[in-house]
Design a protein around this motif. Sequence first.
Motif, PDB file in Angstrom:
ATOM      1  N   ALA A  55      46.899  13.380  17.724  1.00  0.00           N
ATOM      2  CA  ALA A  55      46.336  13.273  16.344  1.00  0.00           C
ATOM      3  C   ALA A  55      45.919  14.277  15.640  1.00  0.00           C
ATOM      4  O   ALA A  55      46.666  15.118  15.413  1.00  0.00           O
ATOM      5  N   ILE A  56      44.553  14.395  15.357  1.00  0.00           N
ATOM      6  CA  ILE A  56      44.138  15.488  14.418  1.00  0.00           C
ATOM      7  C   ILE A  56      44.198  16.917  15.204  1.00  0.00           C
ATOM      8  O   ILE A  56      44.389  17.882  14.630  1.00  0.00           O
ATOM      9  N   ARG A  57      44.084  16.742  16.529  1.00  0.00           N
ATOM     10  CA  ARG A  57      44.404  18.238  17.261  1.00  0.00           C
ATOM     11  C   ARG A  57      45.845  18.758  17.004  1.00  0.00           C
ATOM     12  O   ARG A  57      45.808  19.898  16.788  1.00  0.00           O
ATOM     13  N   TRP A  58      46.739  18.027  16.900  1.00  0.00           N
ATOM     14  CA  TRP A  58      48.279  18.448  16.709  1.00  0.00           C
ATOM     15  C   TRP A  58      48.374  18.764  15.500  1.00  0.00           C
ATOM     16  O   TRP A  58      48.935  19.649  15.074  1.00  0.00           O
ATOM     17  N   SER A  59      47.601  17.782  14.332  1.00  0.00           N
ATOM     18  CA  SER A  59      47.946  18.295  13.041  1.00  0.00           C
ATOM     19  C   SER A  59      47.176  19.791  12.596  1.00  0.00           C
ATOM     20  O   SER A  59      47.685  20.541  11.921  1.00  0.00           O
ATOM     21  N   LEU A  60      46.083  19.962  13.246  1.00  0.00           N
ATOM     22  CA  LEU A  60      45.177  21.205  12.993  1.00  0.00           C
ATOM     23  C   LEU A  60      46.184  22.490  13.575  1.00  0.00           C
ATOM     24  O   LEU A  60      46.006  23.587  13.005  1.00  0.00           O
ATOM     25  N   SER A  61      46.895  22.010  14.901  1.00  0.00           N
ATOM     26  CA  SER A  61      47.733  23.217  15.322  1.00  0.00           C
ATOM     27  C   SER A  61      49.088  23.367  14.620  1.00  0.00           C
ATOM     28  O   SER A  61      49.827  24.366  14.841  1.00  0.00           O
ATOM     29  N   GLU A  62      49.348  22.539  13.716  1.00  0.00           N
ATOM     30  CA  GLU A  62      50.438  22.529  12.653  1.00  0.00           C
ATOM     31  C   GLU A  62      50.052  22.578  11.353  1.00  0.00           C
ATOM     32  O   GLU A  62      50.023  21.569  10.514  1.00  0.00           O
ATOM     33  N   PRO A  63      49.508  23.648  11.029  1.00  0.00           N
ATOM     34  CA  PRO A  63      48.896  23.865   9.594  1.00  0.00           C
ATOM     35  C   PRO A  63      49.993  23.444   8.323  1.00  0.00           C
ATOM     36  O   PRO A  63      49.427  22.932   7.414  1.00  0.00           O
ATOM     37  N   ALA A  64      51.061  24.016   8.501  1.00  0.00           N
ATOM     38  CA  ALA A  64      51.992  23.801   7.571  1.00  0.00           C
ATOM     39  C   ALA A  64      52.341  22.396   7.126  1.00  0.00           C
ATOM     40  O   ALA A  64      52.476  21.739   6.178  1.00  0.00           O
ATOM     41  N   MET A  65      52.534  21.706   8.364  1.00  0.00           N
ATOM     42  CA  MET A  65      52.864  20.266   8.592  1.00  0.00           C
ATOM     43  C   MET A  65      51.760  19.531   7.966  1.00  0.00           C
ATOM     44  O   MET A  65      51.978  18.436   6.997  1.00  0.00           O
ATOM     45  N   PHE A  66      50.487  19.990   8.383  1.00  0.00           N
ATOM     46  CA  PHE A  66      49.345  18.988   7.930  1.00  0.00           C
ATOM     47  C   PHE A  66      49.289  18.905   6.247  1.00  0.00           C
ATOM     48  O   PHE A  66      48.909  18.187   5.913  1.00  0.00           O
ATOM     49  N   ARG A  67      49.189  20.354   5.982  1.00  0.00           N
ATOM     50  CA  ARG A  67      49.108  20.430   4.709  1.00  0.00           C
ATOM     51  C   ARG A  67      50.048  19.735   3.846  1.00  0.00           C
ATOM     52  O   ARG A  67      49.668  19.281   2.531  1.00  0.00           O
ATOM     53  N   ALA A  68      51.273  19.600   4.276  1.00  0.00           N
ATOM     54  CA  ALA A  68      52.430  18.862   3.581  1.00  0.00           C
ATOM     55  C   ALA A  68      52.082  17.456   3.330  1.00  0.00           C
ATOM     56  O   ALA A  68      52.307  16.831   2.380  1.00  0.00           O
ATOM     57  N   GLN A  69      51.514  16.987   4.419  1.00  0.00           N
ATOM     58  CA  GLN A  69      51.106  15.498   4.638  1.00  0.00           C
ATOM     59  C   GLN A  69      49.941  15.392   3.626  1.00  0.00           C
ATOM     60  O   GLN A  69      50.002  14.394   2.896  1.00  0.00           O
ATOM     61  N   LEU A  70      49.125  16.296   3.625  1.00  0.00           N
ATOM     62  CA  LEU A  70      47.946  15.821   2.917  1.00  0.00           C
ATOM     63  C   LEU A  70      48.270  15.997   1.222  1.00  0.00           C
ATOM     64  O   LEU A  70      47.848  15.106   0.428  1.00  0.00           O
ATOM     65  N   ARG A  71      49.279  16.914   0.980  1.00  0.00           N
ATOM     66  CA  ARG A  71      49.702  17.095  -0.329  1.00  0.00           C
ATOM     67  C   ARG A  71      50.500  15.677  -0.953  1.00  0.00           C
ATOM     68  O   ARG A  71      50.189  15.308  -1.775  1.00  0.00           O
ATOM     69  N   ALA A  72      51.168  15.231   0.054  1.00  0.00           N
ATOM     70  CA  ALA A  72      52.208  14.106  -0.258  1.00  0.00           C
ATOM     71  C   ALA A  72      51.095  12.853  -0.415  1.00  0.00           C
ATOM     72  O   ALA A  72      51.063  11.973  -1.350  1.00  0.00           O
ATOM     73  N   ILE A  73      49.931  12.643   0.358  1.00  0.00           N
ATOM     74  CA  ILE A  73      48.992  11.483   0.288  1.00  0.00           C
ATOM     75  C   ILE A  73      48.301  11.814  -1.267  1.00  0.00           C
ATOM     76  O   ILE A  73      48.042  10.831  -1.887  1.00  0.00           O
ATOM     77  N   LEU A  74      47.930  13.143  -1.541  1.00  0.00           N
ATOM     78  CA  LEU A  74      46.954  13.425  -2.523  1.00  0.00           C
ATOM     79  C   LEU A  74      48.149  12.786  -3.996  1.00  0.00           C
ATOM     80  O   LEU A  74      47.396  12.362  -4.771  1.00  0.00           O
ATOM     81  N   ARG A  75      49.205  13.258  -3.680  1.00  0.00           N
ATOM     82  CA  ARG A  75      50.181  12.950  -5.121  1.00  0.00           C
ATOM     83  C   ARG A  75      50.289  11.495  -5.017  1.00  0.00           C
ATOM     84  O   ARG A  75      50.392  11.029  -6.165  1.00  0.00           O
ATOM     85  N   ALA A  76      50.349  10.803  -3.951  1.00  0.00           N
ATOM     86  CA  ALA A  76      50.476   9.280  -4.047  1.00  0.00           C
ATOM     87  C   ALA A  76      49.208   8.730  -4.670  1.00  0.00           C
ATOM     88  O   ALA A  76      49.354   7.661  -5.394  1.00  0.00           O
ATOM     89  N   ALA A  77      48.160   9.337  -4.599  1.00  0.00           N
ATOM     90  CA  ALA A  77      46.923   8.782  -4.852  1.00  0.00           C
ATOM     91  C   ALA A  77      46.813   8.815  -6.622  1.00  0.00           C
ATOM     92  O   ALA A  77      45.964   8.206  -7.070  1.00  0.00           O
ATOM     93  N   ALA A  78      47.712   9.599  -7.182  1.00  0.00           N
ATOM     94  CA  ALA A  78      48.106   9.267  -8.780  1.00  0.00           C
ATOM     95  C   ALA A  78      48.440   8.147  -9.059  1.00  0.00           C
ATOM     96  O   ALA A  78      48.180   7.729 -10.613  1.00  0.00           O
ATOM     97  N   HIS A  79      48.898   7.182  -8.267  1.00  0.00           N
ATOM     98  CA  HIS A  79      49.640   6.192  -8.508  1.00  0.00           C
ATOM     99  C   HIS A  79      48.746   4.684  -8.174  1.00  0.00           C
ATOM    100  O   HIS A  79      49.290   3.405  -8.485  1.00  0.00           O
ATOM    101  N   GLY A  80      47.565   5.035  -7.560  1.00  0.00           N
ATOM    102  CA  GLY A  80      46.782   3.916  -7.138  1.00  0.00           C
ATOM    103  C   GLY A  80      45.489   4.165  -6.130  1.00  0.00           C
ATOM    104  O   GLY A  80      45.463   5.472  -5.794  1.00  0.00           O
TER     105      GLY A  80
END
Length: 600
Positions: free
Chosen positions: A377-402
């Motif tokens: 879970a969040i432990r793995w995400s924090l251990s993979e910062p590049a992956m985690f930031r990519a997911q966060l960016r994708a979610i933030l971009r989707a938030a522009a649609h609703g």
Amino acid sequence: MSFQVFGLPVSRGIAIGRAVLIASSRVDVAHYFISDAQVDTEIGRLRSARNAVADELSTLQRDLPPEAPPELSALLDVHLMLLHDESLTGATKVWIRERRYNAEWALSAQLEVLARQFDEMDDVYLRERKADLEQVVERLLRAMARAAAAPDAGAPTVGLPATSEDPLVMVANDIAPADMLQFKKSVFSGFVTDLGGRTSHTAIVARSMDIPAVVGAREASRLIRQDDWVIIDGDAGIVIVDPSPEVMAEYRAFRQQRERRRAVLARLRHTPAVTRDGEQVELLANIEMPGDAAAALQAGAAGIGLFRSEFLFMNRDGQLPSEDEQYEAYRTAVEAMHGLPVTIRTVDVGADKALDRMSTNELRHEHVLNPALGLRAIRWSLSEPAMFRAQLRAILRAAAHGPVKLLIPMLAHLSEVRRTLEALARARQQLAEAGRAFGAVEVGAMIEVPAAALVLPAFLRHFDFVSIGTNDLIQYTLAIDRADDSVAHLYDPWHPAVLRLIAQSIEQARSVGRSVSVCGEMAGDPSFTELLLGMGLRSFSMHPSQVVAVKERLLATDTREWARRVESILSAESPERACQAAATLMAAEAAAPRETAVLG
């Protein structure tokens, strides 16, 4: 001869069909249906593998040193004979042609059939030849695996219908969540596994497929044979093998009754979710993939309370999805909900949802002593910062649609909260600097570790909402790995410690004006509806198929009455007494006149 196998009921309903055994093998075997056009290709793969193994065995025999015992050459003769025996390769072709199994699956299925025949032989020598057969099949599977690894190997087609007119049920020792996802669009009307508990992720995905399932059935995959007629009673946890015509007719009648009941409940889909005393309740849906949003709308859900994003990361041979791929998936779900909120949980892998690639140093699930307590879970995400930031960016971009909410799993430390919010701020900054459109998101914490529940007031200062993940909260409170078959019977949502943590978390969140929901399996279990409402819960998130059943219960509930009854349940000394207290109160309410409903 008819017999019964008993297990744990995890997905309600009745399934009747012919057994399809997913065989266990020392070699990983892919199981998928093929199209008509792929039949010749799969038979060609089988033929190529047989020829390759024949060459291997012939070469081994030719190169035997002079001092080798003669028994070794004779053994290779046996293997060559088995390899060319029509009962193996010829019958395997029948599975491919008639059932549309891929070559590996067909070969495994035929191995099961032949292995049982060897087991039933009276002659000890012949019975022991089963090991030779297994070795030959393993060689064939490895040969196909090598060929499939070639650069021009095509990707498998999953979920295409078999040509058999009989309904099919799946029988396996266990099914990984990623494999369950592959079968989600297939033709199986139910499944049985030897292993698993009520809240293992295999069981959860079974409920998401809305098909009857029984897990923890111990010897099911050994006792049930390919093509046996099987009845799966997902209500009672019973599997009936080779049923009599009378039993078959009885269960078909039960199934028709259930279908009529579902039709009655379906009429509640668009009825407002308001209790007898006028309390508005939010009923949300849990989904695994963007395409599941349609089922949420069809069920009358008020939004998505849990989008399990980890399923986007599975079945990818260790390759993580890109930011753009994730963005398209999240955007698809957001747009499909037509303005209703979508809560996306960041990737929750580890434990029984391991990926092929679990960290930069290739940490794998089977190398971890206790994956439920490990890097997940969040432990793995924090251990993979590049992956985690990519997911966060994708979610933030989707938030522009609703409207989108961001949910963080398995938080236990304020340091994790701080690092997560820093990663989110950095993701926003990167999008702004790149000129990419993105939207605002509410940020929430999953309460699924007792530590988080006990320090919730500190967490609430940093989050807009909380969501109680009862599956893991029960697991960690009771120190029970819910994927461990040997202790699954000890997993009990009625345990007073669990109920008190849930009640305390709801009360603390509401006291400071934070919204709180339950997104675990308890939310979709109608036997907990009145109790959770009495605790003050006004937001439930569950599989779409469970929405109307929970709505039926809440429409008949007076939350004021149940608020007065909660303490008598929480003060129980054991799960049995808590469950009995709740059942007694519900029975008394069902028997009482409903003047209050008329007056209201």
